[in-house]
Design a protein around this motif. Structure first.
Motif, PDB file in Angstrom:
ATOM      1  N   LEU A 200       1.070  -1.146   0.062  1.00  0.00           N
ATOM      2  CA  LEU A 200      -0.034  -0.092   0.108  1.00  0.00           C
ATOM      3  C   LEU A 200       1.056   0.994   0.000  1.00  0.00           C
ATOM      4  CD1 LEU A 200      -2.922   1.136   0.148  1.00  0.00           C
ATOM      5  CD2 LEU A 200      -2.280   1.099   2.575  1.00  0.00           C
ATOM      6  N   VAL A 201       1.907   1.398   1.034  1.00  0.00           N
ATOM      7  CA  VAL A 201       3.006   2.868   0.899  1.00  0.00           C
ATOM      8  C   VAL A 201       3.423   2.644  -0.529  1.00  0.00           C
ATOM      9  CG1 VAL A 201       5.346   3.303   2.696  1.00  0.00           C
ATOM     10  CG2 VAL A 201       3.221   2.499   3.084  1.00  0.00           C
ATOM     11  N   ILE A 202       3.615   1.531  -0.954  1.00  0.00           N
ATOM     12  CA  ILE A 202       4.323   1.693  -2.185  1.00  0.00           C
ATOM     13  C   ILE A 202       3.660   1.538  -2.920  1.00  0.00           C
ATOM     14  CG2 ILE A 202       6.109   0.351  -3.953  1.00  0.00           C
ATOM     15  CD1 ILE A 202       7.094  -1.181  -1.329  1.00  0.00           C
ATOM     16  N   GLY A 203       2.323   1.395  -3.129  1.00  0.00           N
ATOM     17  CA  GLY A 203       1.799   1.454  -4.029  1.00  0.00           C
ATOM     18  C   GLY A 203       1.280   3.076  -4.367  1.00  0.00           C
TER      19      GLY A 203
ATOM     20  N   PRO B 101       4.020   6.531  -5.957  1.00  0.00           N
ATOM     21  CA  PRO B 101       3.516   7.256  -7.853  1.00  0.00           C
ATOM     22  C   PRO B 101       2.480   7.569  -7.512  1.00  0.00           C
ATOM     23  CG  PRO B 101       3.780   4.509  -7.501  1.00  0.00           C
ATOM     24  CD  PRO B 101       3.421   4.769  -5.909  1.00  0.00           C
ATOM     25  N   CYS B 102       1.574   7.797  -7.084  1.00  0.00           N
ATOM     26  CA  CYS B 102       0.255   8.601  -7.244  1.00  0.00           C
ATOM     27  C   CYS B 102       0.829  10.266  -6.242  1.00  0.00           C
ATOM     28  CB  CYS B 102      -0.901   7.992  -6.255  1.00  0.00           C
ATOM     29  SG  CYS B 102      -1.660   6.656  -6.746  1.00  0.00           S
ATOM     30  N   ILE B 103       1.572   9.619  -4.915  1.00  0.00           N
ATOM     31  CA  ILE B 103       1.620  10.942  -4.404  1.00  0.00           C
ATOM     32  C   ILE B 103       2.616  11.963  -5.053  1.00  0.00           C
ATOM     33  CG2 ILE B 103       2.243  12.527  -2.037  1.00  0.00           C
ATOM     34  CD1 ILE B 103       0.663  10.089  -0.979  1.00  0.00           C
ATOM     35  N   GLY B 104       3.863  10.737  -5.361  1.00  0.00           N
ATOM     36  CA  GLY B 104       5.072  11.406  -5.997  1.00  0.00           C
ATOM     37  C   GLY B 104       5.086  13.226  -7.302  1.00  0.00           C
TER      38      GLY B 104
ATOM     39  N   ALA C 204       6.004  16.590  -6.725  1.00  0.00           N
ATOM     40  CA  ALA C 204       7.189  17.220  -7.410  1.00  0.00           C
ATOM     41  C   ALA C 204       6.383  18.207  -7.883  1.00  0.00           C
ATOM     42  CB  ALA C 204       8.099  15.583  -7.822  1.00  0.00           C
ATOM     43  N   GLY C 205       4.985  18.067  -8.598  1.00  0.00           N
ATOM     44  CA  GLY C 205       4.903  19.247  -9.855  1.00  0.00           C
ATOM     45  C   GLY C 205       4.036  21.015  -9.034  1.00  0.00           C
TER      46      GLY C 205
ATOM     47  N   LEU D 272      14.730  17.920  -0.824  1.00  0.00           N
ATOM     48  CA  LEU D 272      13.172  16.834  -0.154  1.00  0.00           C
ATOM     49  C   LEU D 272      14.166  15.812   0.493  1.00  0.00           C
ATOM     50  CD1 LEU D 272      10.674  17.369   1.219  1.00  0.00           C
ATOM     51  CD2 LEU D 272       9.444  16.808  -0.730  1.00  0.00           C
ATOM     52  N   LEU D 273      14.149  15.354  -0.863  1.00  0.00           N
ATOM     53  CA  LEU D 273      14.834  13.812  -0.372  1.00  0.00           C
ATOM     54  C   LEU D 273      15.586  12.591   0.093  1.00  0.00           C
ATOM     55  CD1 LEU D 273      14.071  12.720  -4.318  1.00  0.00           C
ATOM     56  CD2 LEU D 273      12.953  11.664  -2.238  1.00  0.00           C
TER      57      LEU D 273
END
Length: 152
Positions: free
Chosen positions: A84-87, A90-93, A97-98, A112-113
């Motif tokens: 769930l965390v890994i999934g 890609p939705c939040i990143g 970033a935008g 930030l990273l």
């Protein structure tokens, strides 16, 4: 990342889990810092490869350690939460970033990273412990390279 992920069991058998985790996070941070200061695309590309080395080991190390520390009855639940965390990443990143790119510079993403990884290193020093799962493994570099490149 694929080549390094395949070699993670060898690294776990050879090094302490805590040190391996912290060293791979440190490699990732160095890659982030080089990305932040990169003067051209070639240096940025090399720094992203360096980040992939750290991230590849950390990703596989997390999966292997979760299998070690959870009982067989709770493997599915624990790995489901990790999925769930890994999934969600890609939705939040890309959205995050935008916003960073729109309101600041693309270089701030790497800052930030690096900051998040520093926090994780501090927490890892306190909460990550070594598993006594030492075993003798021989690395077959030809197989690792052929499997790693066959993914692509």
């Amino acid at each position: 990342m694929g080549i390094v992920a395949i070699s993670t069991p060898y690294l776990i058998g050879k090094y302490d889990i805590r040190n391996l985790f912290i060293n791979c996070l440190s490699i990732f941070i160095v890659g982030c810092i080089i990305s932040y200061f990169s003067p051209n695309f070639f240096i940025l590309l090399l720094s992203r490869v360096l980040e992939a080395v750290g991230a590849g080991v950390i990703f596989t190390l997390t999966l292997i350690v979760m299998v070690y520390i959870f009982t067989k009855n709770s493997h599915a639940k624990a790995l489901g939460y990790l999925g769930l965390v890994i999934g969600l990443a890609p939705c939040i990143g890309p959205t995050l970033a935008g916003y960073i790119v729109d309101y600041s510079s693309w270089r701030k993403i790497f800052l930030l990273l690096a900051f998040i990884c520093l926090i994780v290193i501090v927490l890892a020093n306190k909460y990550v412990y070594n598993l006594n799962k030492k075993y003798s493994v021989r690395m077959d570099f030809t197989s690792v390279l052929s499997l790693g490149f066959s993914v692509y």
